[in-house]
Design an enzyme around this catalytic site. Structure first.
Site, mmCIF file in Angstrom:
data_model
loop_
_atom_site.group_PDB
_atom_site.id
_atom_site.type_symbol
_atom_site.label_atom_id
_atom_site.label_comp_id
_atom_site.label_asym_id
_atom_site.label_seq_id
_atom_site.Cartn_x
_atom_site.Cartn_y
_atom_site.Cartn_z
ATOM 1 N N GLY A 115 -15.577 26.209 14.095
ATOM 2 C CA GLY A 115 -14.033 26.209 13.756
ATOM 3 C C GLY A 115 -13.220 26.433 14.966
ATOM 4 O O GLY A 115 -12.541 25.394 15.314
ATOM 5 N N ASP A 116 -13.465 27.208 15.998
ATOM 6 C CA ASP A 116 -12.580 27.306 17.261
ATOM 7 C C ASP A 116 -12.841 26.175 18.023
ATOM 8 O O ASP A 116 -12.258 25.407 18.867
ATOM 9 C CB ASP A 116 -13.209 28.667 17.917
ATOM 10 N N LEU A 117 -14.460 25.968 18.261
ATOM 11 C CA LEU A 117 -14.878 24.862 18.929
ATOM 12 C C LEU A 117 -14.489 23.475 18.874
ATOM 13 O O LEU A 117 -14.081 22.621 19.590
ATOM 14 C CB LEU A 117 -16.437 24.837 19.318
ATOM 15 N N GLN A 176 -7.644 24.606 12.728
ATOM 16 C CA GLN A 176 -9.111 24.807 12.526
ATOM 17 C C GLN A 176 -9.846 24.258 11.339
ATOM 18 O O GLN A 176 -10.801 23.607 11.180
ATOM 19 C CB GLN A 176 -9.376 26.171 12.673
#
Length: 423
Positions: free
Chosen positions: A192-194, A224
């Site tokens: 989700g972050d990446l 996200q």
């Protein structure tokens, strides 16, 4: 004092590694008001590409990943987070309490000279401080304002707190991952972050191109949840067209076979020779060319059938691979068909292809020694990204940035420090 303090004062580019000064984003000034991963990784990619990225941290509550393991340690008991280093290399660092009137004024001064601002607070947080996009646009109409958050700047969830797992859960990916008939499993990295990071970079560069051409900045709004949803392959159209709800499939593909993990002598390999061409080549390589013309499995359509696959195709592959090692299988077939060893990180770090692509870089940290970290996957012929820069100490460049961009004097800087607006 860092060796970098010997650079010429008031010239921010002089504080960057020489190689980074030649990047394609040279001259682009980025204010990085982010922490943890999604925001810092986004601005780090811009820094690798040559932008002057200024990481702005609260003087009393800096990015808490500075304490995340693994830690580099020195002989005097000091430590530096390798986690932090990997996502904050090539940046300058300053401290600033933007909740104070003086801090707000300083940030507004910096915005006047900046091209990009990146923040990853919950939607509305910067607006409450009087530092949201509409506020800063009035100061610098060409500003690209990139906001990364759990659910974006609009919609009923916009004010909800979120982590990577929140995005995996609400974006549908978590429900699809795992073994058939078992509870779903989160993807084993912070996808989700990446993913938000990568869309953030794409959006920022697109908006920057528009701003350079027209003088008009804009808000780049990255969620996200949105980012994860975009990674769910055919799940949405399978549902909207056929009413099928994606479920965990383990290592199998929803309709392509063979295309999964198979055991071998010392571990596992991925084999994806599902086309007629690759299937025929594989049969020849493994000494059973007649299988390519076996009437029960001589076409993709037949091999795709779940019953046929489990009864006829999979046992063949298990037989082919069982007595061979990963290296033997890759050497035997890897150049001819999609067959790859499933490698752990120790094997990846020493992989010759990874080395050839400069994907593990060595960075020497003064007082701590060498650190090996992930390089840049972006390869460019004329202005390649530079991944060997250092991450800054807390507030390492505060005075330099304030003098260069905000036009403050030594007396001004000392007064801000006295008021604890900076560290």
């Amino acid at each position: 004092m860092s060796e970098r303090a010997n650079a010429m004062p008031y010239d921010l580019s002089a504080w960057l590694p020489p190689a980074a000064q030649q990047g394609s984003l040279r001259g682009v000034v980025v204010l990085d008001i982010t922490r943890v991963v999604a925001g810092p990784f986004c601005s780090m990619i811009l820094a690798d590409l040559g932008a002057t990225v200024i990481k702005i941290e609260h003087p009393d509550e800096p990015d808490y990943t500075r304490d995340f393991p693994p830690l580099l340690e020195n002989s005097t008991g000091g430590s530096f987070s390798a986690f932090f280093a990997q996502y904050n290399r090539n940046k300058l660092a300053m401290t600033l309490n933007v909740a104070t009137p003086e801090g707000k004024e300083v940030l507004r001064s910096l915005v006047q000279k900046a091209n990009v601002l990146v923040e990853n607070f919950r939607a509305g947080t910067m607006d409450k401080l009087g530092l949201g996009y509409e506020d800063l646009k009035a100061i610098n109409p060409s500003l690209v304002y990139t906001a990364l958050s759990g659910y974006g700047q609009t919609g009923p969830y916009r004010r909800r707190p979120a982590y990577d797992n929140s995005a995996q859960a609400t974006g549908g990916l978590w429900s699809m991952n795992g073994e058939p008939g078992q509870a779903p499993l989160r993807v084993g990295t912070i996808i989700g972050d990446l993913s938000a990071t990568l869309y953030g970079v794409i959006g920022t560069l697109s908006a920057l191109r528009h701003a350079e051409r027209t003088g008009e900045g804009q808000l780049v709004d990255i969620s996200q949840q949105d980012s994860v949803l975009s990674l769910t392959e055919t799940a949405v159209v399978s549902y909207t067209v056929e009413g099928k709800v994606a479920e965990p499939l383990g290592n199998q593909h929803p309709f392509v076979r063979p295309y999964e993990l198979y055991p071998c002598k010392d571990g596992f390999v991925f084999f994806g020779g599902y086309t007629d061409k690759f299937w025929r080549i594989s049969c020849e390589l493994f000494g059973e060319p007649e299988l390519a013309d076996d009437p029960g499995i001589d076409s993709m359509a037949k091999r795709f059938d779940p019953v046929t696959y489990e009864k006829l195709v999979r046992p063949i592959l298990v037989r082919w691979f069982a007595d061979r090692t990963k290296n033997e299988l890759e050497s035997m077939a890897g150049d001819a068909v999609p067959l790859s060893a499933i490698k752990n990180i120790a094997e990846v770090v020493t992989d010759p292809q990874i080395a050839a692509r400069d994907m593990i870089v060595d960075v020497d940290y003064p007082d701590y020694g060498p650190l090996r970290m992930v390089g840049s996957p972006i390869k460019m012929g004329k202005t390649p990204p530079q991944a060997r820069g250092l991450a800054p100490e807390i507030g390492e460049h505060t005075a330099v940035v304030l003098k260069a961009l905000a036009g403050l004097s030594d007396v001004d800087v000392a007064e801000l420090k006295r008021k604890k607006v900076i560290r």
